[in-house]
Write a protein that holds these residues in place. Structure first.
Motif, PDB file in Angstrom:
ATOM      1  N   SER A   3     -50.546 -17.978  31.786  1.00 17.65           N
ATOM      2  CA  SER A   3     -50.648 -16.529  31.980  1.00 17.65           C
ATOM      3  C   SER A   3     -51.294 -16.165  33.313  1.00 17.65           C
ATOM      4  N   ASN A   4     -52.357 -16.896  33.660  1.00 15.01           N
ATOM      5  CA  ASN A   4     -53.148 -16.526  34.836  1.00 15.01           C
ATOM      6  C   ASN A   4     -52.660 -17.139  36.144  1.00 15.01           C
ATOM      7  N   GLU A   5     -51.909 -18.236  36.046  1.00 11.23           N
ATOM      8  CA  GLU A   5     -51.530 -18.927  37.284  1.00 11.23           C
ATOM      9  C   GLU A   5     -50.070 -19.357  37.325  1.00 11.23           C
ATOM     10  N   TYR A   6     -49.651 -20.185  36.361  1.00  7.14           N
ATOM     11  CA  TYR A   6     -48.319 -20.779  36.427  1.00  7.14           C
ATOM     12  C   TYR A   6     -47.216 -19.725  36.543  1.00  7.14           C
ATOM     13  N   TYR A   7     -47.225 -18.760  35.627  1.00 11.58           N
ATOM     14  CA  TYR A   7     -46.161 -17.749  35.593  1.00 11.58           C
ATOM     15  C   TYR A   7     -46.156 -16.911  36.862  1.00 11.58           C
ATOM     16  N   LEU A   8     -47.321 -16.445  37.265  1.00 14.44           N
ATOM     17  CA  LEU A   8     -47.411 -15.540  38.417  1.00 14.44           C
ATOM     18  C   LEU A   8     -46.958 -16.209  39.709  1.00 14.44           C
ATOM     19  N   MET A   9     -47.435 -17.432  39.943  1.00 21.09           N
ATOM     20  CA  MET A   9     -47.067 -18.135  41.172  1.00 21.09           C
ATOM     21  C   MET A   9     -45.600 -18.552  41.154  1.00 21.09           C
ATOM     22  N   ALA A  10     -45.110 -18.961  39.975  1.00 17.92           N
ATOM     23  CA  ALA A  10     -43.700 -19.334  39.861  1.00 17.92           C
ATOM     24  C   ALA A  10     -42.792 -18.129  40.076  1.00 17.92           C
ATOM     25  N   GLU A  11     -43.185 -16.987  39.538  1.00 15.44           N
ATOM     26  CA  GLU A  11     -42.380 -15.770  39.712  1.00 15.44           C
ATOM     27  C   GLU A  11     -42.313 -15.371  41.177  1.00 15.44           C
ATOM     28  N   GLU A  12     -43.395 -15.585  41.883  1.00 13.03           N
ATOM     29  CA  GLU A  12     -43.398 -15.318  43.324  1.00 13.03           C
ATOM     30  C   GLU A  12     -42.358 -16.174  44.027  1.00 13.03           C
ATOM     31  N   GLU A  13     -42.334 -17.466  43.657  1.00  9.10           N
ATOM     32  CA  GLU A  13     -41.372 -18.398  44.257  1.00  9.10           C
ATOM     33  C   GLU A  13     -39.938 -18.011  43.897  1.00  9.10           C
ATOM     34  N   ILE A  14     -39.737 -17.661  42.648  1.00  7.82           N
ATOM     35  CA  ILE A  14     -38.391 -17.284  42.205  1.00  7.82           C
ATOM     36  C   ILE A  14     -37.919 -16.016  42.920  1.00  7.82           C
ATOM     37  N   GLN A  15     -38.814 -15.058  43.062  1.00  4.09           N
ATOM     38  CA  GLN A  15     -38.470 -13.832  43.781  1.00  4.09           C
ATOM     39  C   GLN A  15     -38.097 -14.126  45.228  1.00  4.09           C
ATOM     40  N   ALA A  38     -30.041 -24.228  44.714  1.00  6.38           N
ATOM     41  CA  ALA A  38     -30.242 -25.632  44.354  1.00  6.38           C
ATOM     42  C   ALA A  38     -31.172 -26.324  45.343  1.00  6.38           C
ATOM     43  N   THR A  39     -31.028 -26.008  46.635  1.00  3.86           N
ATOM     44  CA  THR A  39     -31.893 -26.597  47.662  1.00  3.86           C
ATOM     45  C   THR A  39     -33.343 -26.193  47.440  1.00  3.86           C
ATOM     46  N   TRP A  40     -33.541 -24.914  47.134  1.00  2.00           N
ATOM     47  CA  TRP A  40     -34.902 -24.430  46.833  1.00  2.00           C
ATOM     48  C   TRP A  40     -35.469 -25.150  45.625  1.00  2.00           C
ATOM     49  N   GLU A  41     -34.635 -25.343  44.600  1.00  4.48           N
ATOM     50  CA  GLU A  41     -35.124 -25.950  43.365  1.00  4.48           C
ATOM     51  C   GLU A  41     -35.545 -27.405  43.563  1.00  4.48           C
ATOM     52  N   ILE A  42     -34.730 -28.188  44.255  1.00  8.44           N
ATOM     53  CA  ILE A  42     -35.026 -29.624  44.337  1.00  8.44           C
ATOM     54  C   ILE A  42     -36.033 -29.953  45.437  1.00  8.44           C
ATOM     55  N   ASP A  43     -36.391 -28.969  46.263  1.00  6.89           N
ATOM     56  CA  ASP A  43     -37.379 -29.214  47.310  1.00  6.89           C
ATOM     57  C   ASP A  43     -38.722 -29.608  46.678  1.00  6.89           C
ATOM     58  N   VAL A  60     -32.403 -19.002  37.399  1.00  9.78           N
ATOM     59  CA  VAL A  60     -32.417 -18.314  38.695  1.00  9.78           C
ATOM     60  C   VAL A  60     -31.024 -17.826  39.065  1.00  9.78           C
ATOM     61  N   VAL A  61     -30.000 -18.646  38.804  1.00 11.63           N
ATOM     62  CA  VAL A  61     -28.615 -18.248  39.104  1.00 11.63           C
ATOM     63  C   VAL A  61     -28.231 -17.020  38.279  1.00 11.63           C
ATOM     64  N   ASN A  62     -28.641 -17.006  37.026  1.00  8.77           N
ATOM     65  CA  ASN A  62     -28.362 -15.856  36.171  1.00  8.77           C
ATOM     66  C   ASN A  62     -29.026 -14.594  36.703  1.00  8.77           C
ATOM     67  N   ARG A  63     -30.274 -14.738  37.155  1.00 10.55           N
ATOM     68  CA  ARG A  63     -30.986 -13.580  37.707  1.00 10.55           C
ATOM     69  C   ARG A  63     -30.399 -13.121  39.049  1.00 10.55           C
ATOM     70  N   SER A  64     -29.664 -14.013  39.699  1.00 12.62           N
ATOM     71  CA  SER A  64     -29.050 -13.616  40.970  1.00 12.62           C
ATOM     72  C   SER A  64     -27.717 -12.919  40.761  1.00 12.62           C
ATOM     73  N   GLY A  65     -27.332 -12.730  39.501  1.00  7.70           N
ATOM     74  CA  GLY A  65     -26.159 -11.917  39.213  1.00  7.70           C
ATOM     75  C   GLY A  65     -24.963 -12.648  38.651  1.00  7.70           C
ATOM     76  N   ILE A 101     -27.314 -34.004  40.091  1.00  5.28           N
ATOM     77  CA  ILE A 101     -26.532 -34.711  41.106  1.00  5.28           C
ATOM     78  C   ILE A 101     -26.952 -34.245  42.497  1.00  5.28           C
ATOM     79  N   TYR A 102     -27.215 -32.955  42.629  1.00  6.49           N
ATOM     80  CA  TYR A 102     -27.680 -32.434  43.924  1.00  6.49           C
ATOM     81  C   TYR A 102     -28.998 -33.100  44.314  1.00  6.49           C
ATOM     82  N   TRP A 103     -29.890 -33.243  43.354  1.00  6.25           N
ATOM     83  CA  TRP A 103     -31.161 -33.937  43.607  1.00  6.25           C
ATOM     84  C   TRP A 103     -30.907 -35.385  44.004  1.00  6.25           C
TER      85      TRP A 103
END
Length: 294
Positions: free
Chosen positions: A74-86, A106-111, A176-181, A216-218
């Protein structure tokens, strides 16, 4: 020389025994033996008590672990991850071509993502993971993988810790792909011959469903031993052949329905009686391992 020394010692011992009553000697030996065994048993009991108490004192209660991770989430994982996803959503929004957009995600994810099932093959210095409890494991860098429980395959947990395998890569990529439309579907295949499975994402692009496999991308990005051996990480559903392995089926993650026959014509799905045989074998193997690990 050694023989002579042993004879001398024996003579000295025999001399000490002269004049001693044989019955008294036997009684004394028995008394010393009983005392010795009593002390051994006592020491063993004390050792067991010490190990039990030590384990109990060092063991963190399950509720305390869950409370800790709930607070951290609640205090860290979600907030920081949401920042990255945004950040990746904003970045990918400006990319017009759908394939390029999904490749950027995919590049962002496997980095800096650690696939703890594959990483040891290519990074010999990696020490692997250790167990916190039945739900969590962690590696030397402090990344925590939720292998079961309420945070398993949670996209924000994965985006923060960046460790897992095909299930985590699929969960985060699909989210993330779903949230991108895009319209997405998550699927997983069960191998028939080695009791393993694999997961990937289906994405609808211009009215056509295509498979996208972030694992496979990874692999293509981090493979350092055989860089020329790469697999196509996306394509039409007809192109997915699951590396030619036998499959019991391909299952829709949401409905649980086997969709292999209707969607994946190139995947080698075994006949029904072989499915039954492998299913029985797999279950027997599972229960045997569970029994041996108790």
């Amino acid at each position: 020389m050694i023989t002579w020394i042993m004879k001398r010692i024996t003579k000295l011992l025999d001399r000490d025994l002269e004049g001693i009553d044989e019955k008294n000697l036997l009684d004394e030996v028995k008394k010393q033996r009983d005392t010795f065994f009593f002390l051994v048993v006592l020491l063993l009991c004390l050792l067991v008590i010490f190990l039990t108490v030590s384990t109990y004192l060092n063991e963190v209660p399950e509720s305390q672990i869950e409370n800790y991770f709930s607070t951290q989430y609640s205090n860290e994982y979600y907030l920081m991850a949401e920042e990255e996803i945004q950040s990746i959503l904003v970045k990918s929004e400006t990319i017009p071509d759908p394939i390029d957009k999904l490749t950027a995600i995919a590049t962002w994810e496997i980095d800096n993502f650690t696939n703890d099932l594959e990483y040891l093959k290519w990074n010999k210095s990696y020490n692997g993971t250790q167990k916190i409890n039945a739900d969590y494991i962690y590696d030397e860098d402090g990344r925590i993988r939720a292998v079961s429980g309420k945070y398993q395959n949670d996209p924000h947990w994965i985006a923060y810790h960046k460790i897992g395998a095909c299930g985590e890569l699929t969960a985060l990529f699909g989210y993330v792909v779903n949230r991108s439309g895009f319209e997405t579907r998550k699927v997983w295949a069960e191998y028939a011959d080695n009791f393993q499975n694999h997961a990937w994402v289906e994405v609808k692009i211009n009215g056509e469903w295509m498979y996208f496999d972030p694992t496979i991308y990874w692999n293509n990005h981090y493979n350092r031993e055989n860089i020329t051996r790469t697999e196509k990480w996306y394509g039409s559903l007809d192109e997915q052949n699951l590396w030619g392995v036998l499959a019991l089926g391909v299952y829709d993650k949401e409905t649980g329905k086997d969709v292999c026959a209707e969607r994946y014509y190139n995947i080698n799905q075994v006949n029904r009686w072989i499915v039954w045989y492998y299913d029985i074998t797999r279950k027997a193997n599972y229960y045997l391992n569970a029994l041996l690990n108790k």
